[in-house]
Design a protein around this motif. Structure first.
Motif, short mmCIF file in Angstrom:
data_model
loop_
_atom_site.label_atom_id
_atom_site.label_comp_id
_atom_site.label_asym_id
_atom_site.label_seq_id
_atom_site.Cartn_x
_atom_site.Cartn_y
_atom_site.Cartn_z
N CYS A 180 -10.09 -5.38 -77.89
CA CYS A 180 -10.16 -6.84 -78.03
C CYS A 180 -11.27 -7.43 -77.17
CB CYS A 180 -8.82 -7.46 -77.65
SG CYS A 180 -7.52 -7.10 -78.84
N LEU A 181 -11.46 -6.92 -75.96
CA LEU A 181 -12.51 -7.43 -75.09
C LEU A 181 -13.90 -7.12 -75.66
CD1 LEU A 181 -11.03 -6.63 -71.59
CD2 LEU A 181 -11.24 -8.87 -72.67
N ILE A 182 -14.06 -5.93 -76.21
CA ILE A 182 -15.34 -5.57 -76.82
C ILE A 182 -15.61 -6.45 -78.03
CG2 ILE A 182 -16.55 -3.76 -78.10
CD1 ILE A 182 -15.19 -1.75 -76.19
N GLU A 183 -14.60 -6.65 -78.87
CA GLU A 183 -14.78 -7.49 -80.06
C GLU A 183 -15.11 -8.92 -79.66
OE1 GLU A 183 -12.55 -8.59 -84.25
OE2 GLU A 183 -11.38 -7.69 -82.64
N ARG A 184 -14.45 -9.43 -78.64
CA ARG A 184 -14.73 -10.79 -78.16
C ARG A 184 -16.15 -10.91 -77.66
NH1 ARG A 184 -13.32 -13.43 -72.80
NH2 ARG A 184 -13.23 -15.64 -73.27
N ARG A 185 -16.60 -9.94 -76.90
CA ARG A 185 -17.97 -9.98 -76.37
C ARG A 185 -18.99 -9.92 -77.52
NH1 ARG A 185 -19.73 -6.37 -71.39
NH2 ARG A 185 -18.81 -8.14 -70.33
N LEU A 186 -18.74 -9.09 -78.52
CA LEU A 186 -19.65 -9.01 -79.66
C LEU A 186 -19.70 -10.32 -80.43
CD1 LEU A 186 -18.91 -5.46 -81.07
CD2 LEU A 186 -21.02 -6.25 -80.03
N ARG A 187 -18.54 -10.91 -80.68
CA ARG A 187 -18.50 -12.17 -81.42
C ARG A 187 -19.25 -13.27 -80.68
NH1 ARG A 187 -14.94 -12.72 -85.72
NH2 ARG A 187 -13.48 -11.01 -85.99
N ARG A 188 -19.09 -13.34 -79.37
CA ARG A 188 -19.80 -14.36 -78.59
C ARG A 188 -21.30 -14.10 -78.57
NH1 ARG A 188 -16.57 -16.79 -73.58
NH2 ARG A 188 -14.77 -17.51 -74.76
#
Length: 57
Positions: A26-34
Motif C-alpha cells: 500500500c505504501l509503494i502504491e501510494r508513493r507511485l500514485r502521488r
C-alpha cells in the motif's frame, strides 16, 4: 501443551508477516500514485490491464 503454544506463535508470526507485506504494498502504491500525479492512470496493479484512476478518498 508446548506444541500448541508453538503453533499459536507460528500463526501469529504468519499473520504479522502478511500484514507487513500488505502495508508495504500500500505504501509503494501510494508513493507511485502521488509521483505520477492525479491525471495519470496505472495499469500494472490490476488484472486484464484495467486502468485505475485516482482513489476517491
Amino acid at each position: 501443551m508446548e506444541k500448541a503454544v508453538a503453533a499459536h506463535q507460528r500463526v501469529t508470526a504468519l499473520i504479522q508477516l502478511i500484514c507487513l507485506t500488505l502495508l508495504g504494498f500500500c505504501l509503494i502504491e501510494r508513493r507511485l500514485r502521488r509521483a505520477w500525479g492525479s491525471e495519470q492512470t496505472m495499469i500494472i496493479f490490476y488484472p486484464d490491464n484495467r486502468r485505475s484512476g485516482p482513489p476517491a478518498g
